[in-house]
Design a protein around this motif. Structure first.
Motif, short mmCIF file in Angstrom:
data_model
loop_
_atom_site.label_atom_id
_atom_site.label_comp_id
_atom_site.label_asym_id
_atom_site.label_seq_id
_atom_site.Cartn_x
_atom_site.Cartn_y
_atom_site.Cartn_z
N VAL A 192 0.84 -1.20 0.00
CA VAL A 192 0.00 0.00 0.00
C VAL A 192 0.87 1.25 0.00
CG1 VAL A 192 -1.96 -1.09 1.18
CG2 VAL A 192 -0.15 -0.01 2.53
N ASP A 193 0.41 2.27 -0.71
CA ASP A 193 1.13 3.53 -0.64
C ASP A 193 0.55 4.38 0.49
OD1 ASP A 193 -1.21 4.73 -1.53
OD2 ASP A 193 -0.48 5.11 -3.56
N LYS A 194 1.05 5.58 0.61
CA LYS A 194 0.69 6.44 1.73
C LYS A 194 -0.80 6.77 1.78
CE LYS A 194 2.49 10.72 3.79
NZ LYS A 194 3.50 11.79 3.58
N THR A 195 -1.46 6.79 0.61
CA THR A 195 -2.85 7.22 0.57
C THR A 195 -3.84 6.13 0.99
OG1 THR A 195 -3.15 6.54 -1.75
CG2 THR A 195 -2.26 8.76 -1.34
N ARG A 252 0.14 -4.31 8.53
CA ARG A 252 1.02 -4.74 7.43
C ARG A 252 2.48 -4.53 7.82
NH1 ARG A 252 -0.96 -5.06 1.99
NH2 ARG A 252 -3.24 -4.84 1.92
N PRO A 253 3.35 -5.40 7.36
CA PRO A 253 4.78 -5.19 7.61
C PRO A 253 5.29 -4.00 6.81
CG PRO A 253 4.46 -7.04 6.13
CD PRO A 253 3.09 -6.65 6.61
N TYR A 254 6.44 -3.55 7.20
CA TYR A 254 7.11 -2.48 6.45
C TYR A 254 8.01 -3.10 5.39
CZ TYR A 254 5.54 0.95 9.83
OH TYR A 254 4.75 1.76 10.60
N GLU A 263 6.50 7.71 2.01
CA GLU A 263 5.37 6.78 1.98
C GLU A 263 4.95 6.28 3.36
OE1 GLU A 263 3.48 6.30 -0.59
OE2 GLU A 263 4.79 7.63 -1.73
N VAL A 264 5.55 6.87 4.40
CA VAL A 264 5.16 6.55 5.78
C VAL A 264 4.27 7.68 6.30
CG1 VAL A 264 5.97 6.10 8.13
CG2 VAL A 264 7.31 5.31 6.17
#
Length: 477
Positions: free
Chosen positions: A119-122, A130-132, A323-324
């Motif tokens: 997933v992106d930031k949005t 979810r893991p990083y 993206e965080v």
């Protein structure tokens, strides 16, 4: 692979990054430390000639110490002040070589980005849990590393603030790199020839500027023709001069009082309220760089100098965190809940309290910015405070909420706060300044950053900050 089986990625193998790894191990968590440099402590090695203000007692993390002592390591004199090089060679290098950490550190590995898997930031739906994914490059090969949590301890070294005003580079600053000496040149060692018998402009009003100025004074005493100009944007350097003998870190107090004497004695020419407008290299590429700007009351200032030391502070690299989901203060660029404690606009008497997971958390769970980078653009930091940060975070990641919330750090008083400063410029020039009621609070701890330049009548601090449920102090190591 379940998220709980993934490592906790720590970005940066400096003091706080390695301390984080030690605390994670004690909590039964698997750390993976990624370091952009070829060796641990790569950034500190670049200013290895500089001596810290804080003694060994406050420079060694407790969990790291337990790993080292198991290998027979003996601590240096707890009251001695190490140089950056000594900190690396006597502490960080042996720590990284312990059996527990040696296989968990990857040097020469630069992190390019951090995001959440898939997933992106949005994207909000399904984001939690979810893991990083930590994207890194080593030997030209790009790799995506999954992680259950991420601690960004990459610091701010290498991202200096510009010389110009308003956060922008001065006109022509990008074309005079050959004359820029960096924030902490080795004036008395490897870089001496660059300054001996030359005219140097030092810009800034922090510890880096003070160290460089005093080193230049020593060169001036030994080499004829050595000129030193010190430019500050504020009205007075009083807050850098500090509290002298009453400073909680004596070496720092001595630094300020010695600098004061060098200015009053004429060894250093001080230009107040200086705004650099442009830097112009000589047409033939050889000789002095022209520095033009304005000083007090808008008076034009023009200098010809051989070198410029930009001791203007640092700012964090936030690009790799795009993206965080971060919760950052818009001014300081520190975690929003930490920012009021360190904001150079409003921080006042007292000191920064130790803090941990609660103040450093972001909207994306299990992601933390720690160490110097957690302070954003604020100019102060103490190693021991960073160690307390990662101790608390390791406890939180292990599910020990009580330990995460507990404060396990006691620091020395790190500043002086006087309520009878009177006129600052009179104070700094008065006979015996730095003693008795004339004592001036220092930028870190008692008066932080710009708050010290405009004190309210009868107070060193101006408007009192809102109370925060925390205790004990912090400031620059």
């Amino acid at each position: 692979m379940a998220t709980t089986e993934l490592p906790v990625v720590v970005i940066g193998a400096g003091p706080v990054g390695l301390a984080a790894a030690a605390h994670l191990l004690e909590r039964g968590l698997e750390p993976l430390v990624l370091e952009a440099g070829d060796q641990v402590g790569a950034a500190i090695r670049q200013w290895g000639h500089v001596r810290l203000f804080s003694p060994w007692e406050y420079d060694v993390d407790a969990a790291a110490l337990r790993l080292l002592e198991a290998q027979g390591w003996e601590s240096p004199d707890r009251d001695a002040l190490p140089t950056g090089a000594e900190l690396v060679e006597s502490y960080l290098a042996p720590l990284a070589a312990t059996p527990e950490l040696a296989g968990r550190i990857r040097t020469g590995t630069r992190v390019l980005a951090v995001t959440r898997e898939g997933v992106d930031k949005t994207r909000t739906v399904g984001r939690a849990g979810r893991p990083y994914v930590v994207r890194a490059v080593a030997d030209g090969q790009v790799t995506d590393i999954p992680a259950r949590a991420v601690l960004d301890a990459s610091g701010t070294w290498g991202r200096s603030n510009p010389l110009g005003a308003a956060g922008l580079p001065a006109i022509g600053e990008d074309r005079v790199s050959a004359w820029l000496a960096g924030p902490l040149p080795d004036v008395l060692g490897a870089d001496r020839e660059r300054f001996a018998g030359k005219h140097t402009l030092v810009v800034g009003m922090g510890h880096s500027a003070a160290n460089t100025l005093l080193a230049l004074v020593q060169v001036r005493e030994e080499e004829s023709g050595t000129e030193i100009t010190w430019a500050i944007r504020g009205r007075s350097p009083a807050r850098l001069y500090g509290g002298g003998d009453a400073d909680g870190l004596p070496a720092r107090g001595l630094l300020g009082s010695t600098l004061r004497a060098a200015v009053s004695g004429g060894a250093i020419r001080l230009i107040r309220e200086f705004t650099i407008g442009s830097l112009t290299a000589p047409a033939d590429g050889d000789g002095r760089v022209a520095v033009a700007g304005t000083g007090r009351d808008g008076a034009a200032v023009s200098l010809q100098v051989d070198a410029v030391v930009a001791a203007t502070g640092f700012r964090p690299d936030l690009e790799m965190l795009r993206e965080v989901r971060l919760d950052l203060d818009p001014a300081v660029e520190a975690p929003a809940r930490l920012a009021p404690l360190i904001d150079p606009n409003s921080h006042s008497c007292g000191t920064v309290p130790p803090h941990g997971a609660a103040l450093l958390a972001h909207p994306d769970e299990n992601f933390f910015v720690v160490g110097t980078k957690s302070y954003g653009r604020a100019p102060t930091f103490l190693l021991a405070t960073g160690y307390e940060q990662v101790r608390s975070i390791a406890a939180a990641l292990a599910g020990d909420t009580a330990a995460a919330e507990r404060v396990e750090l006691a620091l020395p008083a790190t500043g002086v706060c006087s309520t009878a400063l009177g006129d600052r410029e009179a104070t700094e020039s008065a006979e015996g300044a730095g003693q008795g009621s004339g004592r001036v609070g220092f930028a870190t701890g008692s008066q932080h950053g710009w708050s010290g330049e405009e004190p309210a009548a009868g107070s060193c601090c101006g408007t009192a900050p809102r109370p925060v449920a925390a205790s004990s102090p912090s400031c620059d190591g």
